[in-house]
Every structure is written in structure tokens, then in C-alpha cells.
Design a protein around this motif. Structure first.
Motif, PDB file in Angstrom:
ATOM      1  N   SER A  90       0.796  -1.229   0.126  1.00 39.17           N
ATOM      2  CA  SER A  90      -0.124  -0.044  -0.065  1.00 39.17           C
ATOM      3  C   SER A  90       0.845   1.264  -0.012  1.00 39.17           C
ATOM      4  CB  SER A  90      -1.215   0.015   1.240  1.00 39.17           C
ATOM      5  OG  SER A  90      -0.378   0.124   2.519  1.00 39.17           O
ATOM      6  N   GLU A  91       0.282   2.521  -0.163  1.00 37.16           N
ATOM      7  CA  GLU A  91       0.907   3.689  -0.285  1.00 37.16           C
ATOM      8  C   GLU A  91       0.336   4.568   0.817  1.00 37.16           C
ATOM      9  OE1 GLU A  91       0.708   4.906  -4.467  1.00 37.16           O
ATOM     10  OE2 GLU A  91       2.103   3.586  -5.088  1.00 37.16           O
ATOM     11  N   ALA A  92       0.973   5.608   1.279  1.00 33.83           N
ATOM     12  CA  ALA A  92       0.576   6.344   2.225  1.00 33.83           C
ATOM     13  C   ALA A  92       0.328   7.755   1.927  1.00 33.83           C
ATOM     14  CB  ALA A  92       1.356   6.347   3.549  1.00 33.83           C
ATOM     15  N   LEU A  93      -0.847   8.490   2.014  1.00 35.20           N
ATOM     16  CA  LEU A  93      -1.051   9.889   1.863  1.00 35.20           C
ATOM     17  C   LEU A  93      -1.444  10.721   3.159  1.00 35.20           C
ATOM     18  CD1 LEU A  93      -3.049   9.361  -1.397  1.00 35.20           C
ATOM     19  CD2 LEU A  93      -0.755  10.221  -1.418  1.00 35.20           C
ATOM     20  N   LYS A  94      -1.093  11.877   3.085  1.00 38.72           N
ATOM     21  CA  LYS A  94      -1.409  12.608   4.355  1.00 38.72           C
ATOM     22  C   LYS A  94      -2.785  13.542   4.020  1.00 38.72           C
ATOM     23  CE  LYS A  94       1.697  13.771   7.500  1.00 38.72           C
ATOM     24  NZ  LYS A  94       1.480  13.222   8.900  1.00 38.72           N
TER      25      LYS A  94
END
Length: 168
Positions: A90-94
Motif C-alpha cells: 500500500s501507499e500512504a497519503l497525508k
């Protein structure tokens, strides 16, 4: 314009062993269950989770619908994606001060194809979204999901999406 996208709910994918925690947090934050899950015995809740894949809630002050999912598809035999392996990709976004994780591109695109196929491609904007995503990602974006679909025996559903996208 994402604000103009029609969406019926906010989907949250969590490990199955965290459903009780997520359920409690939603109920404590003014969400009302839509399925009656909260009235089931612990035995029936386990049975519910075995045969279903999500629980729906409505946030009472805003009427926003939220679903917690512990599987991405109602039938695990169709696509049994392991949460831990998907989380690792998965990828993280703020969002403000919060970090939110989203499926990695290969998982996301495969899920979008399968979800749309499950609903018989009833919403044209799904095809438009997929086509736009593939155009932005480039021609190589097709190879990985299609190869993975072949390995999983899901190629017809994904291939149908690619064929329908050509019509746009």
C-alpha cells in the motif's frame, strides 16, 4: 474534480481481527449500524463475518455512509487478497495530520476492474476512471494487472474492462 464524483459511501478495509475495534469506534463516534450487526451475539457476529464482507454505518450528524470491509469481494473464492500482503504494497497519503494508506497501484487497478465487472460495468464513469488511470500511468500499467489476473484466473473480467475502455 473529485468533489463532484458520485460516491455512495466511504470504504475502509481493515483486518478481520480488528472488526470489533472498528465497529466500537464507529458506534462511539455517532455512527449507526445499517445491518443490525451490533445486535448479534458474538457467535452470530463471527458467522456474519464468515459469510459477508462488510458492515455499513451512517454517521448521524452528516448522514455520510461508511463501510468497514474485511474482504474486498463477497466471495473469497473470486479474489482472496490477503490484507497483510496488500498492506505491505500500500501507499500512504497525508490528509491534514493523518496518514491514510491506500492500495498499491496493482491491487487498486485489479480491484477496480473486478468491482466494476461484478456490477456488470453499470456505471460509465468507472470505465472513464480506469481509462484515465491507465493513460496517466502509461502502457506498462496494463501488463502487471493483466498478468496477475491470468495467474488468479480472473483474466476475463479484467480483459472485458480493457475492451470496454477502448470504446471511450
Amino acid at each position: 474534480d473529485l468533489a463532484g464524483r458520485p460516491a455512495g459511501d466511504l470504504d475502509l478495509w481493515i483486518p478481520e481481527d480488528r472488526v470489533a475495534d472498528a465497529h466500537r469506534l464507529l458506534i462511539e463516534s455517532e455512527h449507526e449500524g445499517k445491518t443490525g450487526y451490533e445486535r448479534l451475539s458474538s457467535f452470530d457476529q463471527r458467522r456474519y463475518r464468515k459469510h459477508r464482507f462488510h458492515i455499513g454505518y451512517t454517521h448521524q450528524p452528516t448522514l455520510i455512509s461508511v463501510e468497514i470491509h474485511w474482504r474486498l469481494m463477497s466471495t473469497p473464492a473470486l479474489w482472496s487478497l490477503n490484507f497483510e500482503s496488500a498492506f505491505a504494497r500500500s501507499e500512504a497519503l497525508k490528509f491534514g495530520t493523518q496518514e491514510v494508506r491506500f492500495p498499491g497501484p496493482e491491487d487498486e487497478i485489479l480491484f477496480l476492474h473486478l468491482h466494476a465487472a461484478k456490477h456488470l460495468w453499470e456505471r460509465a464513469f468507472w470505465l472513464w476512471d480506469l481509462k484515465t488511470w491507465h493513460e496517466q500511468a502509461g502502457p506498462e500499467s496494463i501488463a502487471a494487472p493483466l498478468e496477475r489476473a491470468r495467474r488468479l484466473g480472473l483474466e476475463p473480467a479484467v480483459e472485458a474492462g480493457f475492451q470496454l475502455m477502448e470504446e471511450f
